[in-house]
Design a protein around this motif. Structure first.
Motif, PDB file in Angstrom:
ATOM      1  N   ALA A 139       0.837  -1.208   0.000  1.00 50.86           N
ATOM      2  CA  ALA A 139       0.000   0.000   0.000  1.00 50.86           C
ATOM      3  C   ALA A 139       0.866   1.250   0.000  1.00 50.86           C
ATOM      4  N   ALA A 140       1.945   1.240   0.771  1.00 50.78           N
ATOM      5  CA  ALA A 140       2.839   2.401   0.831  1.00 50.78           C
ATOM      6  C   ALA A 140       3.517   2.648  -0.506  1.00 50.78           C
ATOM      7  N   GLN A 141       3.845   1.580  -1.227  1.00 47.86           N
ATOM      8  CA  GLN A 141       4.557   1.722  -2.495  1.00 47.86           C
ATOM      9  C   GLN A 141       3.685   2.306  -3.607  1.00 47.86           C
ATOM     10  N   ARG A 142       2.377   2.457  -3.373  1.00 52.87           N
ATOM     11  CA  ARG A 142       1.537   3.166  -4.341  1.00 52.87           C
ATOM     12  C   ARG A 142       1.910   4.648  -4.375  1.00 52.87           C
ATOM     13  N   TYR A 143       2.529   5.144  -3.290  1.00 52.63           N
ATOM     14  CA  TYR A 143       2.824   6.567  -3.166  1.00 52.63           C
ATOM     15  C   TYR A 143       4.321   6.872  -3.205  1.00 52.63           C
ATOM     16  N   SER A 144       5.137   5.916  -2.834  1.00 50.70           N
ATOM     17  CA  SER A 144       6.578   6.149  -2.798  1.00 50.70           C
ATOM     18  C   SER A 144       7.319   4.822  -2.920  1.00 50.70           C
ATOM     19  N   THR A 145       8.421   4.848  -3.653  1.00 52.72           N
ATOM     20  CA  THR A 145       9.307   3.680  -3.714  1.00 52.72           C
ATOM     21  C   THR A 145      10.724   4.042  -3.264  1.00 52.72           C
ATOM     22  N   GLY A 146      10.871   5.253  -2.696  1.00 54.24           N
ATOM     23  CA  GLY A 146      12.173   5.646  -2.160  1.00 54.24           C
ATOM     24  C   GLY A 146      13.086   6.369  -3.122  1.00 54.24           C
ATOM     25  N   SER A 147      12.587   6.785  -4.273  1.00 54.83           N
ATOM     26  CA  SER A 147      13.444   7.413  -5.286  1.00 54.83           C
ATOM     27  C   SER A 147      14.168   8.641  -4.738  1.00 54.83           C
ATOM     28  N   GLY A 148      15.456   8.717  -5.039  1.00 58.40           N
ATOM     29  CA  GLY A 148      16.259   9.867  -4.667  1.00 58.40           C
ATOM     30  C   GLY A 148      16.827   9.827  -3.270  1.00 58.40           C
ATOM     31  N   VAL A 149      16.445   8.838  -2.474  1.00 64.46           N
ATOM     32  CA  VAL A 149      16.946   8.745  -1.102  1.00 64.46           C
ATOM     33  C   VAL A 149      18.203   7.881  -1.081  1.00 64.46           C
ATOM     34  N   ARG A 150      19.244   8.363  -0.433  1.00 63.00           N
ATOM     35  CA  ARG A 150      20.541   7.677  -0.413  1.00 63.00           C
ATOM     36  C   ARG A 150      20.726   6.989   0.938  1.00 63.00           C
ATOM     37  N   VAL A 151      20.896   5.675   0.899  1.00 63.50           N
ATOM     38  CA  VAL A 151      21.027   4.868   2.113  1.00 63.50           C
ATOM     39  C   VAL A 151      22.426   4.256   2.161  1.00 63.50           C
ATOM     40  N   ALA A 152      23.155   4.536   3.216  1.00 61.87           N
ATOM     41  CA  ALA A 152      24.466   3.922   3.437  1.00 61.87           C
ATOM     42  C   ALA A 152      24.282   2.653   4.260  1.00 61.87           C
ATOM     43  N   VAL A 153      24.691   1.519   3.716  1.00 61.42           N
ATOM     44  CA  VAL A 153      24.591   0.240   4.414  1.00 61.42           C
ATOM     45  C   VAL A 153      25.972  -0.080   4.984  1.00 61.42           C
ATOM     46  N   ASP A 368       0.189  -8.692  17.762  1.00 59.77           N
ATOM     47  CA  ASP A 368       1.510  -8.164  18.091  1.00 59.77           C
ATOM     48  C   ASP A 368       1.701  -6.789  17.460  1.00 59.77           C
ATOM     49  N   PRO A 369       2.470  -5.899  18.106  1.00 56.94           N
ATOM     50  CA  PRO A 369       2.741  -4.594  17.505  1.00 56.94           C
ATOM     51  C   PRO A 369       3.623  -4.728  16.270  1.00 56.94           C
ATOM     52  N   MET A 370       3.343  -3.926  15.243  1.00 62.19           N
ATOM     53  CA  MET A 370       4.123  -3.971  14.007  1.00 62.19           C
ATOM     54  C   MET A 370       4.035  -2.605  13.327  1.00 62.19           C
ATOM     55  N   ILE A 371       5.139  -2.136  12.807  1.00 65.54           N
ATOM     56  CA  ILE A 371       5.142  -0.878  12.065  1.00 65.54           C
ATOM     57  C   ILE A 371       4.320  -1.026  10.789  1.00 65.54           C
ATOM     58  N   ASP A 372       3.560   0.017  10.451  1.00 67.04           N
ATOM     59  CA  ASP A 372       2.746   0.041   9.239  1.00 67.04           C
ATOM     60  C   ASP A 372       3.329   1.101   8.312  1.00 67.04           C
ATOM     61  N   ALA A 373       3.952   0.676   7.213  1.00 62.08           N
ATOM     62  CA  ALA A 373       4.650   1.592   6.314  1.00 62.08           C
ATOM     63  C   ALA A 373       3.703   2.613   5.700  1.00 62.08           C
ATOM     64  N   CYS A 374       2.512   2.183   5.337  1.00 62.64           N
ATOM     65  CA  CYS A 374       1.556   3.115   4.742  1.00 62.64           C
ATOM     66  C   CYS A 374       1.095   4.148   5.762  1.00 62.64           C
ATOM     67  N   ALA A 375       0.875   3.723   6.992  1.00 65.14           N
ATOM     68  CA  ALA A 375       0.478   4.664   8.048  1.00 65.14           C
ATOM     69  C   ALA A 375       1.560   5.705   8.298  1.00 65.14           C
ATOM     70  N   VAL A 376       2.830   5.322   8.139  1.00 67.59           N
ATOM     71  CA  VAL A 376       3.931   6.276   8.291  1.00 67.59           C
ATOM     72  C   VAL A 376       3.797   7.387   7.251  1.00 67.59           C
ATOM     73  N   LEU A 377       3.538   7.003   6.002  1.00 70.26           N
ATOM     74  CA  LEU A 377       3.364   8.011   4.946  1.00 70.26           C
ATOM     75  C   LEU A 377       2.123   8.856   5.214  1.00 70.26           C
ATOM     76  N   HIS A 378       1.052   8.209   5.646  1.00 68.54           N
ATOM     77  CA  HIS A 378      -0.198   8.910   5.910  1.00 68.54           C
ATOM     78  C   HIS A 378      -0.045   9.929   7.032  1.00 68.54           C
ATOM     79  N   SER A 379       0.821   9.629   7.996  1.00 65.78           N
ATOM     80  CA  SER A 379       0.988  10.532   9.145  1.00 65.78           C
ATOM     81  C   SER A 379       1.517  11.894   8.721  1.00 65.78           C
ATOM     82  N   GLU A 380       2.255  11.947   7.605  1.00 65.67           N
ATOM     83  CA  GLU A 380       2.826  13.209   7.140  1.00 65.67           C
ATOM     84  C   GLU A 380       2.144  13.747   5.886  1.00 65.67           C
TER      85      GLU A 380
END
Length: 388
Positions: A139-153, A368-380
């Motif tokens: 559901a979250a990926q309908r709005y964002s796939t992370g383009s342009g964000v740089r992640v250092a692993v 059990d508690p679990m992070i919801d990626a779509c809710a994170v986007l919705h919060s902002e």
């Protein structure tokens, strides 16, 4: 990129202040996996020109009876890092105390060892990615796939030739070997796949943020079927690189004892509004660096940590393979991916706001508690993101 202008000004001033580092200089290096012993200390001195540093190193070696093993400028915090080795009979506590009182030495500490945080399993791979369902990623990926964000692993080496990671990574940096070492290791490859495996190749799996830009900062080394290992020196160099190159997210799927130098670098990253995500640990207690204030901890049992998938997660493995992985390392990778989704939409959000969005988006799933990626986007972005 965020903070690019400030970083450019900082590096320009640094070049004027320390002209010896404006151009490439030879520094003494040794493979990190050859210096993780109980007789090594890691110390810092104020950044200076190469001639002055060489003189300082010689004076410290003569005064304390130690041997210089390796060195590297940590320009991000304006210090030069020396790794020195004491003799086998040295009283290390006494030596550290004497060095702490020395006017030439800024900080001194033991060389610490770290582990990548993963519980290894031999179960067969499952045909579906239940983790993506758990965090509502589709559901979250309908709005964002992370383009342009740089992640250092910051991890063991990622297999950049894996079909699910091919073209997904910028050139890797190796802070374990001397020079660039071409390797592919289990842990880093799995973490990379969870964060950003390709969504458009009709092969294998899909990452949480499948168009985010990954960079492998190899600070850990790993024998086949063994837990990854890192140390203060390799991690300091990797974090230094991440700070100087203005990454958006630093993923630290590892843990170990408290480390003053690494904490200073991590705090510097947080002050620059670089998001630092770390694995909670495997014993129910926050391990370092997840315990550092301002770091977003993942996979722990308390409300201070973000709950994310950490058991039986399918991900990429070296040599075009896939494997089943577990551990708080895996949870950290999911959280880094979710942050990449959010930062792609809102690149200027401060770390405090990002952390609040994560904590406010924890939902009960199967009891059990679990992070919801779509809710994170919705919060902002309530007006533009629907999770129905």
């Amino acid at each position: 990129m965020r903070r690019l202008a400030l970083s450019a000004i900082f590096l320009f001033i640094l070049g004027l202040t320390y002209p010896a580092f404006a151009q490439s200089q030879p520094f003494l290096l040794k493979p990190a996996n050859a210096i993780a012993t109980k007789t090594h200390l890691i110390l810092t001195v104020p950044l200076a020109n190469k001639t002055k540093l060489d003189q300082t190193a010689s004076e410290i070696a003569a005064r304390f009876g130690v041997t210089l093993t390796a060195e590297w400028p940590l320009k991000s915090i304006a210090v030069h890092c020396f790794v020195v080795e004491a003799n086998q009979q040295a009283d290390m506590d006494s030596l550290i105390a004497r060095m702490q009182a020395d006017k030439q030495i800024r900080t001194v500490q033991r060389m610490q060892d770290f582990k990548t945080l993963e519980s290894r399993y031999s179960d067969p791979l499952f045909p579906i990615q239940t983790a993506l369902t758990q965090i509502n990623a589709v559901a979250a990926q309908r709005y964002s796939t992370g383009s342009g964000v740089r992640v250092a692993v910051v991890d063991s080496a990622i297999d950049a030739s894996h079909p699910d990671l091919l073209g997904r990574l910028t050139p890797a940096k190796d802070f374990v070997g001397v020079g660039q070492t071409i390797v592919a290791e289990d842990h880093g490859t799995a973490i990379a796949g969870i964060i950003a495996a390709d969504v458009a190749n009709a092969t294998g799996i899909v990452g949480v943020a499948p168009t985010a830009e990954l960079t492998s900062l190899r600070a850990c080394w790993q024998a086949p079927n063994e837990q990854g290992e890192c140390n203060s020196f390799s991690l300091a160099r990797a974090l230094n690189f991440a700070l100087l190159n203005d990454f958006d997210v630093i993923n630290l799927s590892l843990g170990g004892p408290p480390d003053p130098l690494l904490e200073e670098l991590i705090q510097s990253a947080i002050e620059k509004n670089i998001v630092v995500v770390a694995a909670w640990g495997e014993d129910g207690v926050a391990t370092f660096p997840a315990s550092v204030s301002g770091v977003i901890a993942a996979g722990g049992p308390t409300k201070a940590s973000i709950p994310a998938p950490s058991v039986d997660v399918i991900s990429t493995a070296p040599h075009n393979d896939y494997r089943y992985v577990s551990g708080s390392s895996v949870a950290a990778a999911h959280v880094s991916g979710i942050l990449a989704l959010l930062l792609a939409l809102h690149p200027d959000l401060p770390t405090e706001t990002l952390a609040h969005a994560l904590h406010a988006s924890v939902r009960q799933r199967n009891g059990d508690p679990m992070i919801d990626a779509c809710a994170v986007l919705h919060s902002e972005a309530k007006d533009t993101v629907s999770c129905k």
